[in-house]
Design an enzyme around this catalytic site. Sequence first.
Site, PDB file in Angstrom:
ATOM      1  N   GLU A 283       9.796   8.590 -17.017  1.00  0.00           N
ATOM      2  CA  GLU A 283       8.207   9.036 -17.213  1.00  0.00           C
ATOM      3  C   GLU A 283       7.758   8.871 -18.425  1.00  0.00           C
ATOM      4  O   GLU A 283       6.580   8.361 -18.869  1.00  0.00           O
ATOM      5  CB  GLU A 283       8.044  10.667 -17.001  1.00  0.00           C
ATOM      6  CG  GLU A 283       8.444  11.233 -15.629  1.00  0.00           C
ATOM      7  CD  GLU A 283       8.544  12.705 -15.609  1.00  0.00           C
ATOM      8  OE1 GLU A 283       7.529  13.045 -15.170  1.00  0.00           O
ATOM      9  OE2 GLU A 283       9.488  13.155 -16.029  1.00  0.00           O
TER      10      GLU A 283
ATOM     11  N   LYS B 177      16.445  22.125 -11.196  1.00  0.00           N
ATOM     12  CA  LYS B 177      15.661  20.635 -11.372  1.00  0.00           C
ATOM     13  C   LYS B 177      16.323  19.713 -12.247  1.00  0.00           C
ATOM     14  O   LYS B 177      17.366  20.081 -13.231  1.00  0.00           O
ATOM     15  CB  LYS B 177      14.343  20.917 -12.455  1.00  0.00           C
ATOM     16  CG  LYS B 177      13.196  21.595 -11.454  1.00  0.00           C
ATOM     17  CD  LYS B 177      12.609  20.928 -10.493  1.00  0.00           C
ATOM     18  CE  LYS B 177      11.984  19.520 -11.157  1.00  0.00           C
ATOM     19  NZ  LYS B 177      10.472  19.823 -11.218  1.00  0.00           N
TER      20      LYS B 177
ATOM     21  N   SER C 175      15.045  21.738 -16.255  1.00  0.00           N
ATOM     22  CA  SER C 175      13.945  22.545 -16.548  1.00  0.00           C
ATOM     23  C   SER C 175      14.431  23.712 -17.351  1.00  0.00           C
ATOM     24  O   SER C 175      15.523  24.330 -16.985  1.00  0.00           O
ATOM     25  CB  SER C 175      13.416  22.801 -15.248  1.00  0.00           C
ATOM     26  OG  SER C 175      12.611  24.041 -15.375  1.00  0.00           O
TER      27      SER C 175
ATOM     28  N   HIS D 214       0.825  -1.394  -0.206  1.00  0.00           N
ATOM     29  CA  HIS D 214      -0.103   0.020   0.086  1.00  0.00           C
ATOM     30  C   HIS D 214       0.807   1.224  -0.107  1.00  0.00           C
ATOM     31  O   HIS D 214       0.369   2.375   0.276  1.00  0.00           O
ATOM     32  CB  HIS D 214      -0.899  -0.150   1.158  1.00  0.00           C
ATOM     33  CG  HIS D 214      -1.848  -1.398   1.526  1.00  0.00           C
ATOM     34  ND1 HIS D 214      -2.974  -1.600   1.073  1.00  0.00           N
ATOM     35  CD2 HIS D 214      -1.457  -2.352   2.145  1.00  0.00           C
ATOM     36  CE1 HIS D 214      -3.167  -2.862   1.351  1.00  0.00           C
ATOM     37  NE2 HIS D 214      -2.205  -3.305   1.950  1.00  0.00           N
TER      38      HIS D 214
END
Length: 458
Positions: A287, A280, A274, A153
Amino acid sequence: MWGGRFAEGPSAIMREINASIPFDKALWRQDIAGSRAHVAMLAQQEIVSTEDAEAIDGGLQTIAAEYERDGVPEDWDLEDIHMTVEARLTELVGPVAGRLHTARSRNDQVATDFKLWTRDAMDRALDGIAALQRALVDRAGEHAASVMPGFTHLQTAQPVTLGHHLLAYYEMLRRDSARFSAAQERLNECPLGAAALAGTGFDLDRDMTATALGFDRPTANSLDTVSDRDFALDYLNAASQCALHLSRLAEELILWASQPFGFVRLPDSLSTGSSIMPQKKNPDAAELVRGHAGRIIGCTTALMVTMKGLPLAYSKDMQDDKPPVFEAAGLLDLCLAAMQGMIAGADFNTDRMRNAAGLGHATATDLADWLVRAADIPFREAHHITGAAVKLADSKGCTLEDLSLEDLQGIDSRLDDRVRAVLTLDASVAARRSYGGTAPDQVQARAREARQALGMED
Ligand code: ARG
């Protein structure tokens, strides 16, 4: 190619909707290989003369060299790769080119080409999977004893080792690999000779073409042969399941690379920055692996729906079989390569992992297990006692290990100092020595077996 029956040519819209050359030109190598095998068989069977067969074969080789050098020309009037090759062959060797299509139809031809292409795609998938498995197994061996939190979980459950976690993906990929191999075995029957749908009156040697193209045998039913796209669906289904596994690994890398986790730094070469936030570093490759799984599953759905309810035998709907397979294969190849790079280059922060594993009372089960073993308490009761210990530790803001002897005895008189030895992270993972468990020696043993299965050095 069928002008004899028609009073007028196709409209512009007909030409456009009908043309598959924009995508099926990817099959040119397979188309030429299939034609060469076919014409050699026609010559052996004395259906065409040796002389004509040689002229045709020479022409086909010239075309292959041309396509290799210049690419395949895209003329919608020629519809597809089969007619494109034949038209060029006619330019090169004259009317004798017309003998190539004896005892053949584009229906058995396209099935053959597409099977050959898909068989190669399966080989690429198998190679890509094996490369990723090797990376996983290497890193697992390195981290057989590196402790991290195991989750259920997404809540800290019990400590596990990073090596154990990585080998979980090795297992998923082992099943993916088996799926591609089984699909490849099923695929490997040669369609050539089924002709349009009913077979042919010419005296073919179907075993000869099957062998020449690396198939195990010819297909047994001509109707099935020209209407079957199971091999493409097998590829897509195996690819979907593999992509699904990759997406789960990708998701974990994305989570682990986030600042609150800080379990891993992904290689710069597979990350981006970024344009506005200088600090970043984004896990874009991971992804996109996660995202591409959606597209691959979409390709599978597309072909399933295309095939659903089609009557025997060939229908033109089936021309739409190729784009989803080509798209899925391109994506899967990329995802496997990207994932291999990320795993091989991942910089795991084992200190952060260990610290995180120490939070959330991850060794509570070990306390309960100890009560079962040391005091012969039924597990359900031990579970209850341990719950009280967790509650107390939480209220004191400490770990189970930090509870004093008085604390422990206050909860249950059968608890004593000896329990502390089982509450450490290392003791917890070392104790889980059941076959397939997370204990470092188990992980090492599984990693060794995996290395052997993959043909890696020890
Ligand atoms: N371009 C077609 C396809 O990809 C080849 C087969 C065409 N056969 C036919 N009878 N029109 O499916």
